[in-house]
Design a protein around this motif. Structure first.
Motif, mmCIF file in Angstrom:
data_model
loop_
_atom_site.group_PDB
_atom_site.id
_atom_site.type_symbol
_atom_site.label_atom_id
_atom_site.label_comp_id
_atom_site.label_asym_id
_atom_site.label_seq_id
_atom_site.Cartn_x
_atom_site.Cartn_y
_atom_site.Cartn_z
ATOM 1 N N TYR A 1 0.902 -1.195 0.017
ATOM 2 C CA TYR A 1 -0.056 0.111 0.094
ATOM 3 C C TYR A 1 0.686 1.328 0.067
ATOM 4 C CZ TYR A 1 -3.796 -3.316 1.182
ATOM 5 O OH TYR A 1 -4.436 -4.265 1.217
ATOM 6 N N LEU A 2 2.103 1.183 0.026
ATOM 7 C CA LEU A 2 2.982 2.236 -0.012
ATOM 8 C C LEU A 2 3.306 2.590 -1.469
ATOM 9 C CD1 LEU A 2 5.794 1.164 2.648
ATOM 10 C CD2 LEU A 2 4.106 3.078 3.000
ATOM 11 N N PRO A 3 3.572 3.843 -1.738
ATOM 12 C CA PRO A 3 3.807 4.345 -3.341
ATOM 13 C C PRO A 3 4.950 3.604 -3.620
ATOM 14 C CG PRO A 3 3.446 6.288 -1.897
ATOM 15 C CD PRO A 3 3.523 4.895 -0.854
ATOM 16 N N LEU A 4 5.306 3.452 -4.970
ATOM 17 C CA LEU A 4 6.271 2.734 -5.608
ATOM 18 C C LEU A 4 7.875 3.201 -5.040
ATOM 19 C CD1 LEU A 4 7.360 0.589 -7.443
ATOM 20 C CD2 LEU A 4 7.085 2.230 -9.307
ATOM 21 N N ALA B 1 9.874 0.742 10.756
ATOM 22 C CA ALA B 1 9.868 1.829 9.965
ATOM 23 C C ALA B 1 8.677 2.259 9.246
ATOM 24 C CB ALA B 1 11.075 2.193 9.038
ATOM 25 N N VAL B 2 8.318 1.214 8.324
ATOM 26 C CA VAL B 2 6.935 1.099 7.622
ATOM 27 C C VAL B 2 5.958 1.439 8.257
ATOM 28 C CG1 VAL B 2 5.617 -0.301 5.976
ATOM 29 C CG2 VAL B 2 8.118 -0.288 5.602
ATOM 30 N N ARG C 1 3.551 4.811 7.851
ATOM 31 C CA ARG C 1 2.236 4.680 7.382
ATOM 32 C C ARG C 1 1.097 5.160 8.422
ATOM 33 N NH1 ARG C 1 -0.508 -0.131 6.112
ATOM 34 N NH2 ARG C 1 -1.759 0.926 4.654
ATOM 35 N N THR C 2 1.438 4.986 9.874
ATOM 36 C CA THR C 2 0.329 5.343 10.813
ATOM 37 C C THR C 2 0.663 6.191 11.679
ATOM 38 O OG1 THR C 2 1.431 3.792 12.407
ATOM 39 C CG2 THR C 2 -0.440 2.884 10.847
#
Length: 139
Positions: free
Chosen positions: A4-7, A48-49, A53-54
């Motif tokens: 769900y993260l940008p490329l 980190a991800v 994201r949150t």
């Protein structure tokens, strides 16, 4: 989660993981230390991800990071250094949280304790000093 993260963010995460693992492979470490370092790198990137994201560092992630770190420290006979690292990381970030009047969340304090277990007290001091310096440069 990473899908769900940008490329661009996914590419950066993969590059960071490759760089971390390349750095580990260049160090003169035995097999157990390489496994420990690789696991630590992957866990740091997962946290980190989640944080990206949150905006939060979840307690469950901190518990997994701390639990695996304590297990690895016990296997390698470094339990005392791990506990000192956890205490130092948590104390420094809690002091910074108090001075900043809540600018740093308790998740960050718990995170510092968790990675302090993996790095020991000397590694924790170095990691925090480098992260503050990098943050100052980016600011």
């Amino acid at each position: 989660m990473i899908c769900y993260l940008p490329l661009r963010a996914r590419i950066i995460i993969v590059l960071l993981l490759v760089l971390m693992l390349f750095g580990l492979s260049m160090a003169d470490l035995d097999h157990l230390e390489l496994v420990r370092g690789g696991l630590f790198c992957v866990l740091l990137l997962v946290m980190a991800v989640i944080d990206f994201r949150t905006g939060l560092l979840p307690d469950k992630g901190n518990l997994y990071l701390a639990g695996l770190g304590l297990m690895m420290a016990g296997v390698m006979g470094e339990a005392q250094d791990a506990l000192l690292g956890a205490l130092l990381g948590a104390a420094l970030l809690f002091a910074l949280r108090t001075l900043s009047r809540g600018g740093i969340g308790l998740g960050d304090v718990k995170y510092a304790a968790a990675f302090g277990i993996w790095l020991g007290w000397q590694g924790t001091l170095l990691a925090l000093a480098l992260s503050f310096a990098l943050g100052a440069c980016l600011a």
